[in-house]
Motif scaffolding. Structure first.
Motif, PDB file in Angstrom:
ATOM      1  N   HIS A   1      -3.022   2.881  -4.845  1.00  0.00           N
ATOM      2  CA  HIS A   1      -4.035   2.662  -3.816  1.00  0.00           C
ATOM      3  C   HIS A   1      -4.633   4.034  -3.494  1.00  0.00           C
ATOM      4  O   HIS A   1      -4.314   4.650  -2.483  1.00  0.00           O
ATOM      5  CB  HIS A   1      -3.424   2.021  -2.565  1.00  0.00           C
ATOM      6  CG  HIS A   1      -2.901   0.637  -2.787  1.00  0.00           C
ATOM      7  ND1 HIS A   1      -3.658  -0.493  -2.572  1.00  0.00           N
ATOM      8  CD2 HIS A   1      -1.693   0.199  -3.235  1.00  0.00           C
ATOM      9  CE1 HIS A   1      -2.934  -1.572  -2.855  1.00  0.00           C
ATOM     10  NE2 HIS A   1      -1.750  -1.173  -3.261  1.00  0.00           N
TER      11      HIS A   1
ATOM     12  N   LYS B   1       0.813  -1.209   0.000  1.00  0.00           N
ATOM     13  CA  LYS B   1       0.000   0.000   0.000  1.00  0.00           C
ATOM     14  C   LYS B   1       0.848   1.261   0.000  1.00  0.00           C
ATOM     15  O   LYS B   1       0.352   2.337  -0.321  1.00  0.00           O
ATOM     16  CB  LYS B   1      -0.939   0.002   1.209  1.00  0.00           C
ATOM     17  CG  LYS B   1      -2.002  -1.082   1.159  1.00  0.00           C
ATOM     18  CD  LYS B   1      -2.950  -0.981   2.340  1.00  0.00           C
ATOM     19  CE  LYS B   1      -4.031  -2.056   2.256  1.00  0.00           C
ATOM     20  NZ  LYS B   1      -4.971  -1.972   3.411  1.00  0.00           N
TER      21      LYS B   1
ATOM     22  N   TYR C   1      -9.355   2.900  -9.212  1.00  0.00           N
ATOM     23  CA  TYR C   1      -9.376   2.616  -7.782  1.00  0.00           C
ATOM     24  C   TYR C   1      -9.225   1.140  -7.429  1.00  0.00           C
ATOM     25  O   TYR C   1      -9.291   0.798  -6.245  1.00  0.00           O
ATOM     26  CB  TYR C   1     -10.677   3.151  -7.167  1.00  0.00           C
ATOM     27  CG  TYR C   1     -10.813   4.645  -7.302  1.00  0.00           C
ATOM     28  CD1 TYR C   1      -9.932   5.508  -6.655  1.00  0.00           C
ATOM     29  CD2 TYR C   1     -11.809   5.203  -8.095  1.00  0.00           C
ATOM     30  CE1 TYR C   1     -10.041   6.871  -6.785  1.00  0.00           C
ATOM     31  CE2 TYR C   1     -11.926   6.574  -8.233  1.00  0.00           C
ATOM     32  CZ  TYR C   1     -11.045   7.398  -7.572  1.00  0.00           C
ATOM     33  OH  TYR C   1     -11.155   8.758  -7.707  1.00  0.00           O
ATOM     34  N   TRP C   2      -9.039   0.287  -8.423  1.00  0.00           N
ATOM     35  CA  TRP C   2      -8.777  -1.114  -8.087  1.00  0.00           C
ATOM     36  C   TRP C   2      -7.436  -1.188  -7.359  1.00  0.00           C
ATOM     37  O   TRP C   2      -6.434  -0.696  -7.857  1.00  0.00           O
ATOM     38  CB  TRP C   2      -8.750  -1.970  -9.341  1.00  0.00           C
ATOM     39  CG  TRP C   2      -8.598  -3.434  -9.045  1.00  0.00           C
ATOM     40  CD1 TRP C   2      -7.433  -4.150  -9.024  1.00  0.00           C
ATOM     41  CD2 TRP C   2      -9.638  -4.346  -8.702  1.00  0.00           C
ATOM     42  NE1 TRP C   2      -7.677  -5.453  -8.705  1.00  0.00           N
ATOM     43  CE2 TRP C   2      -9.025  -5.613  -8.491  1.00  0.00           C
ATOM     44  CE3 TRP C   2     -11.016  -4.240  -8.549  1.00  0.00           C
ATOM     45  CZ2 TRP C   2      -9.762  -6.736  -8.137  1.00  0.00           C
ATOM     46  CZ3 TRP C   2     -11.741  -5.363  -8.197  1.00  0.00           C
ATOM     47  CH2 TRP C   2     -11.112  -6.591  -8.003  1.00  0.00           C
ATOM     48  N   PRO C   3      -7.395  -1.779  -6.157  1.00  0.00           N
ATOM     49  CA  PRO C   3      -6.147  -1.758  -5.374  1.00  0.00           C
ATOM     50  C   PRO C   3      -4.977  -2.388  -6.123  1.00  0.00           C
ATOM     51  O   PRO C   3      -5.072  -3.503  -6.633  1.00  0.00           O
ATOM     52  CB  PRO C   3      -6.514  -2.590  -4.129  1.00  0.00           C
ATOM     53  CG  PRO C   3      -7.999  -2.504  -4.025  1.00  0.00           C
ATOM     54  CD  PRO C   3      -8.492  -2.446  -5.441  1.00  0.00           C
TER      55      PRO C   3
ATOM     56  N   CYS D   1     -16.420   0.725 -15.079  1.00  0.00           N
ATOM     57  CA  CYS D   1     -15.090   0.554 -15.676  1.00  0.00           C
ATOM     58  C   CYS D   1     -14.157   1.680 -15.265  1.00  0.00           C
ATOM     59  O   CYS D   1     -12.990   1.439 -14.923  1.00  0.00           O
ATOM     60  CB  CYS D   1     -15.210   0.483 -17.196  1.00  0.00           C
ATOM     61  SG  CYS D   1     -15.932  -1.047 -17.825  1.00  0.00           S
TER      62      CYS D   1
ATOM     63  N   TYR E   1     -14.299   3.528 -12.612  1.00  0.00           N
ATOM     64  CA  TYR E   1     -13.989   3.418 -11.183  1.00  0.00           C
ATOM     65  C   TYR E   1     -12.916   2.366 -10.933  1.00  0.00           C
ATOM     66  O   TYR E   1     -11.916   2.622 -10.250  1.00  0.00           O
ATOM     67  CB  TYR E   1     -15.259   3.090 -10.405  1.00  0.00           C
ATOM     68  CG  TYR E   1     -15.066   3.038  -8.912  1.00  0.00           C
ATOM     69  CD1 TYR E   1     -15.245   4.170  -8.127  1.00  0.00           C
ATOM     70  CD2 TYR E   1     -14.699   1.854  -8.273  1.00  0.00           C
ATOM     71  CE1 TYR E   1     -15.075   4.135  -6.759  1.00  0.00           C
ATOM     72  CE2 TYR E   1     -14.517   1.812  -6.905  1.00  0.00           C
ATOM     73  CZ  TYR E   1     -14.713   2.949  -6.158  1.00  0.00           C
ATOM     74  OH  TYR E   1     -14.519   2.895  -4.798  1.00  0.00           O
ATOM     75  N   PHE E   2     -13.098   1.192 -11.503  1.00  0.00           N
ATOM     76  CA  PHE E   2     -12.167   0.105 -11.222  1.00  0.00           C
ATOM     77  C   PHE E   2     -10.834   0.274 -11.952  1.00  0.00           C
ATOM     78  O   PHE E   2      -9.811  -0.236 -11.486  1.00  0.00           O
ATOM     79  CB  PHE E   2     -12.800  -1.240 -11.577  1.00  0.00           C
ATOM     80  CG  PHE E   2     -13.872  -1.678 -10.618  1.00  0.00           C
ATOM     81  CD1 PHE E   2     -13.554  -2.003  -9.314  1.00  0.00           C
ATOM     82  CD2 PHE E   2     -15.194  -1.722 -11.004  1.00  0.00           C
ATOM     83  CE1 PHE E   2     -14.532  -2.392  -8.407  1.00  0.00           C
ATOM     84  CE2 PHE E   2     -16.183  -2.102 -10.116  1.00  0.00           C
ATOM     85  CZ  PHE E   2     -15.858  -2.442  -8.810  1.00  0.00           C
ATOM     86  N   LEU E   3     -10.814   0.989 -13.075  1.00  0.00           N
ATOM     87  CA  LEU E   3      -9.545   1.262 -13.747  1.00  0.00           C
ATOM     88  C   LEU E   3      -8.617   2.097 -12.879  1.00  0.00           C
ATOM     89  O   LEU E   3      -7.385   1.970 -12.952  1.00  0.00           O
ATOM     90  CB  LEU E   3      -9.801   1.977 -15.075  1.00  0.00           C
ATOM     91  CG  LEU E   3     -10.201   1.103 -16.262  1.00  0.00           C
ATOM     92  CD1 LEU E   3     -10.601   1.966 -17.447  1.00  0.00           C
ATOM     93  CD2 LEU E   3      -9.086   0.147 -16.646  1.00  0.00           C
TER      94      LEU E   3
ATOM     95  N   THR F   1      -3.549  -1.266  -8.949  1.00  0.00           N
ATOM     96  CA  THR F   1      -3.526  -1.127 -10.405  1.00  0.00           C
ATOM     97  C   THR F   1      -2.233  -0.444 -10.857  1.00  0.00           C
ATOM     98  O   THR F   1      -1.750   0.494 -10.224  1.00  0.00           O
ATOM     99  CB  THR F   1      -4.748  -0.322 -10.888  1.00  0.00           C
ATOM    100  OG1 THR F   1      -4.727  -0.241 -12.301  1.00  0.00           O
ATOM    101  CG2 THR F   1      -4.733   1.090 -10.323  1.00  0.00           C
TER     102      THR F   1
END
Length: 390
Positions: free
Chosen positions: A343, A173, A321-323, A315, A317-319, A325
């Motif tokens: 993160h 992190k 904020y996906w931990p 898409c 959001y996860f592009l 990335t």
């Protein structure tokens, strides 16, 4: 008055009569949202993280200039001079620099003991190393693995060559802060960087009021017996924000084709809705009311818009904020090796995503709603005379 379920089923039937058209429309809407929001989400998240990191750091940093280059700063003399300036609360020497690692340059940071707060950003993640030991960042450890096991030692070279044992690694992190960091004991760091005892790389200074940092700099420059260059926290944040925004702005080059595609989709949606006037006339002749016709057109548009907008928002959001990335490091920041995993905190994600969704969905819904209102107000006989009825 036609039942709501009947209207939704009829709308779904009309959408499924042209599945590829609905799919392409949904892809276009999702693409516009993704390309519009990803740079904003990344820039906002990185700026917020930079603010949090810099907030824990000093008010300003002073470095000595010697022969037009950075030079080592005498600790005792520098601290005494800094504390003599009104408004200065503390002055701490820091030991750091760049050294060559096995797979590229790394940032070496020296910490004397557990009470040394020179590396405040690192002390929360690992215990200070002893002489001959090192605590490394995830990127340093990742580039020195064999069969999934970390190497027991690390060889660094700057002014001198030194091999140290790897005693620990920072948490994933903290990768954005400590990705290529190697934390050593202060004596080992001085040896590698070529710093004599009693000298440091720079001076971290805190002032009583953060707003006074700019006003204190002239007095600090006069207090030091050597030329110096000082950088405030605000200057560092502005520089970092500008760099992130500039890199993220390149992403908008691909937004122009998406906007053009969106315009074409809206025009096509308007044309398709207008051509459905004959079908609307037939439905009105069968007993559908004007509100039913408007609801039918609106339901058909929502069946395409809602899934497309939801997919685009998810898409985006996860592009970002996906931990963990890592793709922004390759695309935006030019990392050659494995970049640090992000993160980021999604503190401002909802307003950005909502605004982009509204900007993409509103024109499409309006393009379908205007012909619906015209059909609802028209005479069924006039509508049936148009082409396109079943």
């Amino acid at each position: 008055m036609t039942g709501r379920l009947t209207i939704w089923l009829w709308a779904a039937r009309d959408v499924l009569r042209h599945p590829w058209q609905a799919l392409l429309t949904g892809v276009a809407l999702s693409s516009v949202i993704i390309f519009a929001t990803v740079p904003l989400l990344l820039s906002t998240g990185m700026t917020s993280l930079a603010e949090d990191i810099l907030e824990k750091g000093p008010s300003l940093v002073a470095r000595r200039i010697s022969g037009g280059q950075w030079g080592p700063i005498p600790v005792a003399e520098a601290v005494e001079a800094a504390l003599s300036v009104p408004g200065v609360v503390s002055a701490r020497p820091r030991i750091w620099g760049v050294a060559a690692g096995p797979d590229g340059p790394v940032t070496v940071v020296g910490i004397a003991d557990g009470t040394d707060r020179n590396a405040e950003s690192f002390s929360d993640f690992a215990s200070p190393p002893k002489r001959g030991e090192a605590v490394v960042g995830p990127g340093v450890l990742a580039t020195n693995r064999e069969d999934g096991a970390p190497l027991p030692s690390l060889t660094l070279m700057a002014e001198k060559r030194l091999t140290v044992a790897v005693a620990g690694c920072f948490d994933e992190k903290s990768a954005l802060v400590a990705h290529d960091i190697v934390v050593l004991h202060a004596d080992d760091a001085r040896e590698i960087l070529g710093l004599s005892p009693g000298y440091a790389s720079d001076l971290a200074i805190r002032v009583f009021h953060e707003q006074e940092a700019d006003a204190v700099m002239p007095d600090l420059a006069d207090a030091f017996a050597w030329p110096s260059r000082m950088t405030t926290r605000t200057e560092a944040l502005k520089s970092y924000t500008a760099s992130t925004a500039r890199r993220g702005g390149l992403f908008y080059l691909v937004l122009a084709p998406c906007i053009l595609a969106m315009a074409l989709i809206v025009v096509a949606a308007y044309g398709n809705a207008a051509r459905g006037s004959a079908n609307a006339g037939l439905l009105k002749a069968l007993g559908w009311t004007a509100p039913d016709i408007v609801r039918l057109f609106l339901c058909k548009a929502l069946l395409v818009t809602v899934p497309a907008v939801a997919a685009g928002m998810a898409c985006s959001y996860f592009l970002i904020y996906w931990p963990g990335t890592v793709w922004p490091g390759y695309l935006f920041f030019g990392w050659k090796q494995t970049p640090p995993g992000l993160h980021l905190a999604p503190s401002d994600a909802i307003p950005i995503l909502a605004l982009a969704a509204a900007a993409a969905a509103t024109p499409y819904l309006a393009a379908n709603l205007w012909p619906a209102l015209r059909c609802a107000a028209a005479d069924p006989h006039d509508l049936l005379r148009s082409k396109g009825a079943w």
